[in-house]
Design an enzyme around this catalytic site. Structure first.
Site, PDB file in Angstrom:
ATOM      1  N   ARG A 160      38.161  36.857   8.717  1.00  0.00           N
ATOM      2  CA  ARG A 160      38.223  36.113   9.565  1.00  0.00           C
ATOM      3  C   ARG A 160      36.447  35.165  10.150  1.00  0.00           C
ATOM      4  O   ARG A 160      36.166  35.114  10.381  1.00  0.00           O
ATOM      5  CB  ARG A 160      38.460  36.613  11.408  1.00  0.00           C
ATOM      6  N   SER A 235      45.460  37.230  17.420  1.00  0.00           N
ATOM      7  CA  SER A 235      44.487  37.553  17.812  1.00  0.00           C
ATOM      8  C   SER A 235      43.153  36.999  18.551  1.00  0.00           C
ATOM      9  O   SER A 235      42.345  36.219  18.355  1.00  0.00           O
ATOM     10  CB  SER A 235      43.469  38.569  16.624  1.00  0.00           C
ATOM     11  N   GLU A 331      37.199  36.020  18.468  1.00  0.00           N
ATOM     12  CA  GLU A 331      37.604  35.420  17.405  1.00  0.00           C
ATOM     13  C   GLU A 331      37.776  34.255  16.953  1.00  0.00           C
ATOM     14  O   GLU A 331      37.737  33.318  16.366  1.00  0.00           O
ATOM     15  CB  GLU A 331      39.673  36.467  16.595  1.00  0.00           C
TER      16      GLU A 331
HETATM   17  N1  EPU Z   1      47.101  48.756  18.071  1.00  0.00           N
HETATM   18  C1  EPU Z   1      47.610  48.974  20.316  1.00  0.00           C
HETATM   19  N2  EPU Z   1      47.627  48.185  21.462  1.00  0.00           N
HETATM   20  C2  EPU Z   1      47.877  47.421  21.220  1.00  0.00           C
HETATM   21  C3  EPU Z   1      47.620  46.495  19.352  1.00  0.00           C
HETATM   22  C4  EPU Z   1      47.928  47.516  18.684  1.00  0.00           C
HETATM   23  O1  EPU Z   1      46.820  50.682  20.236  1.00  0.00           O
HETATM   24  O2  EPU Z   1      48.321  46.625  21.746  1.00  0.00           O
HETATM   25  C5  EPU Z   1      46.838  48.769  17.753  1.00  0.00           C
HETATM   26  C6  EPU Z   1      48.164  50.215  17.379  1.00  0.00           C
HETATM   27  O3  EPU Z   1      47.780  51.741  16.879  1.00  0.00           O
HETATM   28  C7  EPU Z   1      48.420  49.557  15.839  1.00  0.00           C
HETATM   29  C8  EPU Z   1      46.853  49.051  15.257  1.00  0.00           C
HETATM   30  O4  EPU Z   1      45.730  48.602  16.786  1.00  0.00           O
HETATM   31  O5  EPU Z   1      48.692  50.844  15.263  1.00  0.00           O
HETATM   32  C9  EPU Z   1      46.931  47.733  14.828  1.00  0.00           C
HETATM   33  O6  EPU Z   1      48.249  46.712  15.058  1.00  0.00           O
HETATM   34  P1  EPU Z   1      48.433  45.871  14.441  1.00  0.00           P
HETATM   35  O7  EPU Z   1      49.193  46.205  13.643  1.00  0.00           O
HETATM   36  O8  EPU Z   1      49.285  44.875  15.374  1.00  0.00           O
HETATM   37  O9  EPU Z   1      47.753  44.967  13.686  1.00  0.00           O
HETATM   38  P2  EPU Z   1      46.194  44.271  14.750  1.00  0.00           P
HETATM   39  O10 EPU Z   1      45.294  44.773  14.222  1.00  0.00           O
HETATM   40  O11 EPU Z   1      45.984  44.045  15.614  1.00  0.00           O
HETATM   41  C10 EPU Z   1      45.394  42.266  13.040  1.00  0.00           C
HETATM   42  C11 EPU Z   1      45.803  40.917  12.735  1.00  0.00           C
HETATM   43  C12 EPU Z   1      46.707  40.341  12.814  1.00  0.00           C
HETATM   44  C13 EPU Z   1      47.548  40.360  11.953  1.00  0.00           C
HETATM   45  C14 EPU Z   1      47.648  41.944  11.666  1.00  0.00           C
HETATM   46  C15 EPU Z   1      48.559  42.593  10.966  1.00  0.00           C
HETATM   47  C16 EPU Z   1      42.964  40.880  13.375  1.00  0.00           C
HETATM   48  C17 EPU Z   1      41.525  40.314  14.915  1.00  0.00           C
HETATM   49  N3  EPU Z   1      44.478  40.373  13.618  1.00  0.00           N
HETATM   50  O12 EPU Z   1      46.151  42.419  13.971  1.00  0.00           O
HETATM   51  O13 EPU Z   1      45.873  38.575  13.072  1.00  0.00           O
HETATM   52  O14 EPU Z   1      48.737  40.052  12.060  1.00  0.00           O
HETATM   53  O15 EPU Z   1      46.893  42.376  12.247  1.00  0.00           O
HETATM   54  O16 EPU Z   1      48.039  41.974   9.467  1.00  0.00           O
HETATM   55  O17 EPU Z   1      42.523  40.852  12.265  1.00  0.00           O
HETATM   56  C18 EPU Z   1      45.411  36.611  14.047  1.00  0.00           C
HETATM   57  O18 EPU Z   1      44.392  36.425  14.130  1.00  0.00           O
HETATM   58  O19 EPU Z   1      45.661  35.698  15.162  1.00  0.00           O
HETATM   59  C19 EPU Z   1      46.416  37.890  14.162  1.00  0.00           C
HETATM   60  C20 EPU Z   1      47.214  38.164  14.211  1.00  0.00           C
END
Ligand code: EPU
Length: 335
Positions: A160, A235, A331
């Site tokens: 990012r 995010s 971010e």
């Molecule tokens: N989780 C929770 N609660 C929540 C959300 C997430 O416990 O409300 C935990 C869970 O353990 C889950 C893990 O976080 O397994 C990962 O969640 P998710 O797959 O939704 O991914 P993320 O790490 O929360 C990142 C990116 C997203 C992208 C997804 C999928 C960042 C800051 N965000 O989110 O990007 O779509 O991975 O690759 O790296 C964006 O940048 O706008 C965005 C949506």
């Protein structure tokens, strides 16, 4: 090329924040942008407006970058080189590529925003980052109006992050982005858990790029709010990187804390988990709050100010710091 006065920016940012632009201009042609730069250099550029939180009226001239068009620069048996103008909508570009069987960005389906902003924060999702397919970022230098190009390496891409968030910030306007995509034989990235699961459920053994895109769209729609319905900027925070030592101490107190390995000494912790554990998930304060299906996303239900959302973000940061000793980095660009 006409300057308008006192325009609301509500429809120009995906958070749907209603701030005023004293002066506003929409730019359709690169030549007009270069002409404008001869007269004005105090500019505030808005393209898809998908990665910003506006907390105040904008005094500088707001430039809505509306450069459209895609050109195919080179086509071979296995690869295609394309240059896409900054004002093209990202997801429409992804769908266009899929319809022509151009691969490499199917995992990045349904990300809000325009092509010109995708390199700034190096958009990424489901195991793919846009840096994997960018060959060049083309821009005009604000000071001189000259056209310049950054190679992939010169963009200094990170998680990012890119040079456009650091040394080059405020110095250039990105006008187009060049990509190298695959034809016929694609390097599919299906390792992300939720994609694998969905492929298994659908009994798809040899997925196409369209299959991957459809799955990503379904996953995103199931947990991310559509900015057309609920204002948001994806995010709001980055997933923090902490030392393994720190993680091990946290594990003693929070045995279910998830992590992804980054290096020998560091791990990345999902910020969504930290925010959820701190009780913020789904929390609504008047017109704004934290999304109920993905705690990493702050939302404007309509009529919230940027300042209110920023204060909530600061409260979340403080709570996470006190509870987990982890500083959460914002971010989106807070203006
Ligand atoms: N989780 C929770 N609660 C929540 C959300 C997430 O416990 O409300 C935990 C869970 O353990 C889950 C893990 O976080 O397994 C990962 O969640 P998710 O797959 O939704 O991914 P993320 O790490 O929360 C990142 C990116 C997203 C992208 C997804 C999928 C960042 C800051 N965000 O989110 O990007 O779509 O991975 O690759 O790296 C964006 O940048 O706008 C965005 C949506």
């Amino acid at each position: 090329m006409e300057i308008q006065h006192n325009i609301s920016l509500k429809d120009y940012n995906t958070f749907g924040i209603d701030v005023n632009a004293k002066r506003f201009i929409s730019i359709d042609f690169l030549y007009n942008l270069q002409q404008l730069l001869k007269q004005e250099q105090e500019l505030f550029v808005i393209s898809g407006g998908s990665n910003m939180l506006l907390t105040r009226d904008i005094e500088a001239l707001v430039v809505h970058l509306n450069l459209k068009g895609i050109s195919i620069d080179n086509e071979e048996e296995r690869f295609v080189d394309l240059t896409v103008n900054a004002g093209e909508n990202w997801h429409e570009f992804v769908l266009w590529c899929i319809s022509l069987n151009y691969g490499g960005i199917e995992n990045l389906s349904l990300i809000p925003g325009n092509v010109g902003t995708c390199p700034i924060q190096n958009i990424g999702a489901y195991g793919v980052e846009v840096k994997d397919v960018i060959t060049k970022v083309n821009a005009v230098e604000i000071k001189t109006g000259k056209l310049v190009s950054f190679t992939n390496e010169e963009c200094e891409f990170g998680y990012r992050n890119s040079i456009f968030k650091n040394q080059a910030k405020g110095k250039y306007i990105i006008t187009s982005v060049s990509f190298k995509l695959t034809k016929n034989i694609h390097n599919l990235n299906t390792t992300y858990g939720a994609i694998e699961k969905e492929l298994e459920a659908k009994k798809i053994i040899t997925p196409t790029i369209k299959d991957i895109s459809d799955i990503v769209i379904a996953i995103r729609q199931s947990k991310l709010p559509d900015p057309k319905e609920i204002g948001n900027s994806g995010s709001f925070f980055k997933n923090p990187v902490i030392s393994k030592k720190h993680y091990e101490t946290l594990l003693e107190k929070f045995p279910t804390i998830p992590c992804y390995g980054i290096s020998e000494t560091e791990v990345k912790v999902p910020a969504g988990w930290l925010i959820e554990q701190s009780g913020f998930k789904g929390k609504r304060i008047g017109n704004y709050g934290v999304h109920n299906k993905q705690a990493l996303v702050l939302v404007n239900y309509g009529g919230a100010t940027g300042e209110e959302i920023y204060q909530l973000a600061k409260l979340i940061q403080k709570t996470i710091l006190d509870k987990f000793s982890i500083p959460l980095e914002i971010e989106v660009n807070v203006i």
